[in-house]
Design an enzyme around this catalytic site. Sequence first.
Site, PDB file in Angstrom:
ATOM      1  N   ALA A 108       0.815  -1.222   0.000  1.00  0.00           N
ATOM      2  CA  ALA A 108       0.000   0.000   0.000  1.00  0.00           C
ATOM      3  C   ALA A 108       0.847   1.271   0.000  1.00  0.00           C
ATOM      4  O   ALA A 108       0.336   2.361   0.209  1.00  0.00           O
ATOM      5  CB  ALA A 108      -0.928  -0.005   1.215  1.00  0.00           C
ATOM      6  N   GLY A 109       2.146   1.125  -0.223  1.00  0.00           N
ATOM      7  CA  GLY A 109       3.022   2.294  -0.243  1.00  0.00           C
ATOM      8  C   GLY A 109       3.367   2.811   1.133  1.00  0.00           C
ATOM      9  O   GLY A 109       3.758   3.965   1.292  1.00  0.00           O
ATOM     10  N   LEU A 110       3.251   1.956   2.152  1.00  0.00           N
ATOM     11  CA  LEU A 110       3.478   2.384   3.536  1.00  0.00           C
ATOM     12  C   LEU A 110       4.723   1.745   4.147  1.00  0.00           C
ATOM     13  O   LEU A 110       4.882   1.700   5.370  1.00  0.00           O
ATOM     14  CB  LEU A 110       2.249   2.060   4.393  1.00  0.00           C
ATOM     15  CG  LEU A 110       0.948   2.722   3.921  1.00  0.00           C
ATOM     16  CD1 LEU A 110      -0.238   2.247   4.756  1.00  0.00           C
ATOM     17  CD2 LEU A 110       1.057   4.247   3.973  1.00  0.00           C
ATOM     18  N   GLY A 111       5.617   1.264   3.308  1.00  0.00           N
ATOM     19  CA  GLY A 111       6.909   0.789   3.796  1.00  0.00           C
ATOM     20  C   GLY A 111       6.880  -0.542   4.508  1.00  0.00           C
ATOM     21  O   GLY A 111       7.735  -0.808   5.362  1.00  0.00           O
ATOM     22  N   ALA A 114      10.169  -2.649   4.089  1.00  0.00           N
ATOM     23  CA  ALA A 114      11.287  -2.108   4.866  1.00  0.00           C
ATOM     24  C   ALA A 114      11.117  -2.413   6.346  1.00  0.00           C
ATOM     25  O   ALA A 114      12.086  -2.761   7.035  1.00  0.00           O
ATOM     26  CB  ALA A 114      11.404  -0.599   4.648  1.00  0.00           C
ATOM     27  N   ALA A 115       9.888  -2.284   6.848  1.00  0.00           N
ATOM     28  CA  ALA A 115       9.636  -2.554   8.263  1.00  0.00           C
ATOM     29  C   ALA A 115       9.910  -4.017   8.589  1.00  0.00           C
ATOM     30  O   ALA A 115      10.532  -4.343   9.608  1.00  0.00           O
ATOM     31  CB  ALA A 115       8.207  -2.178   8.632  1.00  0.00           C
ATOM     32  N   ASP A 156      12.730   4.491   3.201  1.00  0.00           N
ATOM     33  CA  ASP A 156      11.924   3.545   3.973  1.00  0.00           C
ATOM     34  C   ASP A 156      12.731   2.883   5.081  1.00  0.00           C
ATOM     35  O   ASP A 156      12.288   2.807   6.234  1.00  0.00           O
ATOM     36  CB  ASP A 156      11.341   2.473   3.052  1.00  0.00           C
ATOM     37  CG  ASP A 156      10.268   3.007   2.129  1.00  0.00           C
ATOM     38  OD1 ASP A 156      10.214   4.237   1.936  1.00  0.00           O
ATOM     39  OD2 ASP A 156       9.488   2.215   1.585  1.00  0.00           O
TER      40      ASP A 156
END
Length: 325
Positions: A108-111, A114-115, A156
């Site tokens: 959703a483009g919320l990283g 990366a998280a 990110d």
Amino acid sequence: MQVTASAPGKAILFGEHAVVYGKPAIAVAVNKKAYVTVQKREDERIHVDIKDLKLSGYIDPENNEIEIESRENSKKGILNYVLSAVKMVHGSAQGMEIQINLDIPIGAGLGSSAAVTVATIAAVSKFNNMNLSKDEIAEYAHDVELEVQGAASRIDTTLSTYGGVIYLSKNAEDIVPLEINWNIPLVIGCTQDRGNTGELVESVRLKREGYPEVLNPILNAVEALTNDAVISLQKKDEKKIGELMNINQGLLDAMGVNTTELSRMIYLARKSGAKGSKITGAGGGGSIIAYCPGKIEEVTSNLNTIEKAFNVEISKEGVRIEVND
């Protein structure tokens, strides 16, 4: 021993797409996180279970292999990040059970990747008695994204590691932490459709090649408003933050990365009291972000009538490790 690491996702406030062409951007770590728990297995295999995605399987860092065991494998790509992260910091032959829980929507483009990467590196390294610094975790995580994606911004992984608010300077020369001494009231709305970041970046590139005299001034305008936004955020100028966000959205519209579903949410958020709202991330599906001083509940409630929406706060902490003996 059981080790749990958590790492926040991110949202871009200003500058997406323009950042590809050396323009600045502003992004924040948000309190929607990935949680990775590691404990010992009796055998020497490494098993990964992501219950939120109904996805599980075995990873083999020595042979660089993934064995899916669940029926749900449409989101199996996230296991590539887990495999690469484990390869970076798993120096022993002991087996591990890796449990991953997600607050962050995938794709959703919320990283989310990366998280997951940062939390996996932090948890597995600690499990293997490696005491990595945050700088080392961030560097390893960036290497993972480069390996999996082929190319990656540091935005990110930096936010997932350190938290806070950052300004990515022109030509990505520096990532500068911004001292924002107030909680920015934000709501994120996610569409069911997911955009393909690579395809959207390519579409903007083709437009820029075809119409440089049109697209280059648009990218320059994004740069100007992003730099204005730094000052507005530091001064807590609510009116100007909202206006700049709305202008940024107009420029993203001109780049051709909006969709009907995203646009519905953007305008419903404004109608519900948001001072500003725009796409966050690549567009073409995915997420919007709305700046909602005094209107968090109204905006969230109304967006939830058409898509999924939730309030986020800035995560100042970044990656966190907890050990239970």
